[in-house]
Structure formats: structure tokens, C-alpha cells
Design an enzyme around this catalytic site. Sequence first.
Site, short mmCIF file in Angstrom:
data_model
loop_
_atom_site.label_atom_id
_atom_site.label_comp_id
_atom_site.label_asym_id
_atom_site.label_seq_id
_atom_site.Cartn_x
_atom_site.Cartn_y
_atom_site.Cartn_z
CD GLU A 166 11.52 5.31 -0.67
OE1 GLU A 166 10.47 5.77 -1.17
OE2 GLU A 166 12.57 5.96 -0.61
CG ASP A 175 7.40 5.43 -1.64
OD1 ASP A 175 7.82 5.09 -0.53
OD2 ASP A 175 8.16 5.68 -2.61
CD GLU A 191 5.93 9.88 -3.90
OE1 GLU A 191 7.02 10.39 -3.63
OE2 GLU A 191 5.63 9.41 -5.02
#
Length: 295
Positions: A107, A109, A111
Site C-alpha cells: 500500500e 497511503d 490518510e
Amino acid sequence: MNNFHIALFFLIGIVSSILFQISVASVVSTGNFNKDFYVLWSPTHVNTSADGHTRTLKLDQQSGAGFASNQMFLFGQIDMQIKLVPGDSAGTVLAYYMASDQPNRDEIDFEFLGNMSERPYILQTNIYVDGFGNREERIYLWFDPTKDFHTYSVLWNLHQIVFMVDSIPIRVYRNHGDKGVPFPRRQPMSLEATLWNGDSWATRGGQDKIDWTKGPFIASFRNYNIDACVWKGNPRFCRVASHVNWWNLNNFSTLTSPQRRWFKWVRKYHMIYDYCQDNERFKNNLPQECSLPKY
């Protein structure tokens, strides 16, 4: 036709076939959410404009929502303009990320961790390789991300992963695979965006819960671009450097001088957490990449 011409004709055919496969393996996205993405869950909480160029996700007490790209990619650059949930967004999480579909997932990411009104959003980035993460970094943004759209980008190639905000690099994760450091380079990933309830951890470690009376919570997306190698099952087409797979060219193997200045500025004035400085968490045994150069 003599043997030389036959061999030449055969060679041209092979080269043409390879170049064709490389060209069709890379994509510049259509700009239409309805064509490039599908709804992951809760279609009633996903709203797309008539022309397909803008999309919103909604979070309420019934559900959050998400969407994902139809294609999977191995290396490239993605860009998305996002306007985050305004007002009191404590407990909400907007995730914008690339992810593989394997059990030991990779992943990349972004966020966005909501906060109480008048307190700044926290942008957390993380990288998973073969199912293992724990590589969080956090910054405060230098603007209010709820007032207007800003561009959030990932450049991913064989040399590095660069997280960018309005073209400013905020994080670099280099490929130090030759030194035993894990780097996502084998698993293709889709592009996904989700809005969900993270009030068990997202805001002050879960102390601030979602105030549902302030909902529904809306995040907006527009002007995305996916310029990446579409996964066709053969990684060599995605690893070649060419004018189509421009991200693999030497110019993009490290940060430029101006990018390095911006990168240092972000880390000096806006970083609030770096896993590579958390000796208590790692019991004075920091991950190996923490002692290696970032560019």
C-alpha cells in the site's frame, strides 16, 4: 529475400510488438469517474456530477463510502484534487491510496485525519510492503484543506516513492532493496478513496469522537490524472524506461534540487511525527531505512 533481410524483418517485428505492448500498457486517464472507477460500497453515499468530472463521498451514521479504479497499475504517477470534510470533522478518516489485492498487501497511503473545528487536519502517510506497515509519518498542512481543492500526488517507480502536495514533496521512500530494505515493486495496485468512521483512533488517539449532529460529512474529488502502467501480467513492460513510461527515466530517479529544498522545508516546519525518530516504539532498534539516504 535473403537471410539478412529475413532476420531484419523478424527483428523489426519483435521490436514493434514490444513497443506496441508498452504503449498499450500505459494510460492517461479519461477524467471521468464513471469510466475509470467503480463504487466499492454504499452507492447511495457516492455522488457523481452529470459529466463525470467531480465526485463526492458521504459519511453518516448509516455508512461511509468508497471507490476504486477499474485497472491495476505497476509504477506511474497519480494526481487527485481533493477538498476535505469541512467544519468539525473529528473522528472521520478520508483515505486516498494505492493498494494491491494480495494477502501480503502493498500500500501507498494518504490518510487525512479529521479534527475539531479550528484545529488543523493531520495528514498521515504510510507504506506497506508484503503486508507490513508501521512506517507512519504525520504533518500539519500549511493551508486549510477544507476551503478549496488541492492536488495530492504519488510518484512511484523502481527508484523511489514520492508523496506530493501541490507538487511539493512531503515524503520520500527510496528503494534500498540492495541493502535488504523492503520496497513495493512486484505487486500491481489499484487506486482507491474511502471515507469512514475512524473515531476509535484517528483524532487524539480516539479521544475525540464523531459528532453526528454535524453530519453528514462530505469530501469532494475532481481533476484526477492516472498516468501509469496498466497491469497486464508481465512486469517487464512496466519496468522499462521510455517516453511513455516517463516516470522510469533517470530524471525521476531522485529529487531535483528545488524539490529537495521544499522537502527539507516541510520536514523542518510541518512534520509532527516520524516513525524513524520513534526510538521508544522500536525499542532503540529503528528500521534499517531510517539510517539510509532519502535521495
